[in-house]
Scaffold this active site. Structure first.
Site, short mmCIF file in Angstrom:
data_model
loop_
_atom_site.label_atom_id
_atom_site.label_comp_id
_atom_site.label_asym_id
_atom_site.label_seq_id
_atom_site.Cartn_x
_atom_site.Cartn_y
_atom_site.Cartn_z
CB CYS A 108 -20.17 1.19 1.01
SG CYS A 108 -20.21 0.80 -0.42
CB CYS A 448 7.45 -5.53 -0.44
SG CYS A 448 8.12 -6.81 0.53
CB CYS A 451 11.02 -5.25 -0.04
SG CYS A 451 9.78 -6.30 -1.33
#
Length: 536
Positions: A108, A448, A451
């Site tokens: 992190c 997507c 799509c």
């Protein structure tokens, strides 16, 4: 709208983070992280080690005994922070009245940025004689412990008071961590009695609230103390001697005074309201930021949560911003408490790119000025040169509502000979809403998964209905184009905008096959007496 209200950083510098985190790591156990040997004397050993370093032999070289090298200071700060694990965490939290815990993960970036601030805060708290024990836990290495302690994200700060956790609500610099920890453990206000104490206080604090009271009693003083206890970020100080108080705030003229002091040109701001806790806190919320705030990962949450919801962002290279800073401060003075001016280094992709992507300007390298109205989730773009006078005019227009909301758009494409027209933000009105024809619109994004399948279906349908002049097939990339009348929740989406009723588009199922879609379209756009079965 097709953009996120609060953009967050998505670029993680994994290798750098790992190296940084190693440099700040504190490993109290043996080199084997799974070693379960007894660690019951951890705290005593740490304190003894610090005492040994504090008591240097008299015959030691004077230069080395008078000051630590940077590495030695960091090393000492690291030892003050206790590393928790599956063996010692419960005992440490149960046996200490106050434990401020940092839960982190090695990968992190924000954990790595917070670690040195946390270590520095630990050093300061120890020097102040604070009862707070500073500890940290590698939540990735010890997930069960992290779960038990309710560490769900990274980094997470929790204060344990007699074993019960309290969520951290302060800032993320070392100074802010110290202020919050002291406030939550019994020291909400520092009393300044002498000139020497005032001078020492000024050296340690960049921003603070000073209250001057003839006596530390009465309703005004009680409201001051309540505000100090409720505020999570700013150090409060109090004095009863006006000459001492004037060292902190030179323009004090009477008792029962409150003012905020910041380390910037607009250094002093006096409070002129009634002494009520809510009013004092509101005054601080509107006046605690600099005239121009530099956005960082550590202060971003505070900036986004500011009650000043109209925020103007200046993106510029550091060298370019130096010439802009003073004029921008002059601009900011004219709009104090009404809007915030915020600077982001345009070279810092981690901070700048998520914002600029919302405007379709992520590749920009030159100075840009944008704005967000976080109350209404609207965004704006200064489309003239970013000169101080234009920026001031832009800010004034925002306040008066004369600046149009910005919707991003790709350049207008060439649709010659296209069976499916490419629509962009700039052409949505002309090709979809204002067109006299029926329009079947595919809304997609490049990322997507499904799509591509829908796009092939639309291409097939466009060829099938090629001879129908009253129907147009179109598509729009929602990641790069926006329009106020286009509201999309999922991708891909298919909408049929019927001629004469463009305000109520019909949403088609993208799970339907080509034959089902053709039949539905045929029924909607052909006159009933001309409708026929369509086979694909």
């Amino acid at each position: 709208m097709l953009f996120s209200k609060n953009p967050t950083s998505i670029f993680l510098l994994l290798t750098l983070t790992f190296v940084l985190l190693l440099s700040f790591s504190i490993n109290i156990n043996a080199s084997d992280p799974t070693n379960s040997e007894d660690d019951s004397d951890d705290l005593e050993q740490l304190l003894a080690l610090d005492e040994q370093e504090d008591q240097l032999p008299e015959d030691q070289d004077q230069e080395s005994s008078s000051r630590f090298s940077e590495a030695e200071v960091l090393s000492k700060a690291q030892r003050i922070v206790l590393e928790l694990n599956s063996d010692n965490s419960k005992r440490v939290i149960d046996e200490n009245e106050f434990v401020l815990l940092l839960g982190y993960a090695p990968w992190c970036v924000r954990s790595a940025e917070l670690m040195p601030q946390f270590a520095e805060a630990a050093t300061s708290l120890k020097e102040l004689g604070s009862p707070v024990l500073m500890a940290k836990l590698d939540a990735e290495r010890y997930p069960k412990v992290a779960s038990l302690l309710d560490i769900k994200g990274f980094p997470t700060l929790l204060l344990f008071v007699n074993g019960t956790s309290l969520a951290y609500t302060g800032g993320f610099s070392a100074e802010e961590i110290v202020i919050w920890a002291r406030k939550k453990t019994g020291v909400p206000v520092i009393r300044i009695n002498t000139v020497t104490e005032a001078e020492d206080f000024l050296k340690k604090h960049h921003m603070f609230v000073i209250g001057l009271f003839e006596k530390f009693e009465g309703s005004d003083y009680k409201a001051f103390i309540k505000a100090a206890m409720s505020d999570n970020e700013i150090q409060f100080a109090e004095a009863s001697n006006i000459e001492v108080a004037k060292l902190l705030y030179p323009d004090i003229k009477a008792t029962n005074f409150l003012g905020i002091v910041k380390s910037e040109p607009e250094r002093y701001t006096a409070y002129d309201g009634t002494f009520e806790m809510e009013n004092i806190l509101q005054f601080l919320d509107y006046n605690k930021f600099p005239l121009v705030t530099k956005l960082t990962e550590l202060n971003s949450v505070r900036v986004y949560s500011s009650p000043v919801k109209l925020q103007v962002y200046v993106f510029a290279k550091a060298d370019d911003f130096k010439t802009l800073l003073e004029p921008l401060q002059d601009v900011a003075r004219k709009f104090i408490t009404k809007l915030m001016l915020i600077y982001i280094d345009i070279v810092d992709e981690n901070l700048a790119k998520p914002f600029l992507t919302l405007f379709g300007l992520e590749e920009s390298k030159n100075t840009l000025v944008t704005a967000f109205d976080n109350k209404g989730s609207s965004k704006y773009l200064l489309q003239s040169d970013p000169t101080p006078s234009n920026i001031e005019e832009f800010c004034s227009g925002l306040l008066h509502g004369s600046i149009s909301t910005y919707f991003k758009s790709q350049p207008i494409p060439d649709n010659n000979n296209a069976s499916v027209l490419a629509v962009v933000g700039k052409t949505f009105d002309d090709l979809v809403l204002n067109s006299p024809k029926n329009v079947l619109l595919e809304v997609y994004t490049p990322w997507c998964i499904n799509c591509e399948t829908t796009s092939k279906q639309v291409e097939k349908l466009a060829k099938h209905f090629k001879g129908l002049d009253s129907l147009i097939f179109a598509k729009i990339d929602a990641s790069a184009n926006e329009h106020p009348k286009l509201q999309v929740d999922d991708y891909p989406s298919l909408f049929l905008y019927k001629a004469g009723d463009k305000g109520n588009p019909i949403k088609l199922s993208t799970k339907s096959g080509s034959k089902e879609l053709a039949a539905f379209i045929n029924k909607q756009v052909r006159p009933k007496d001309q409708a026929a079965k369509d086979e694909l």
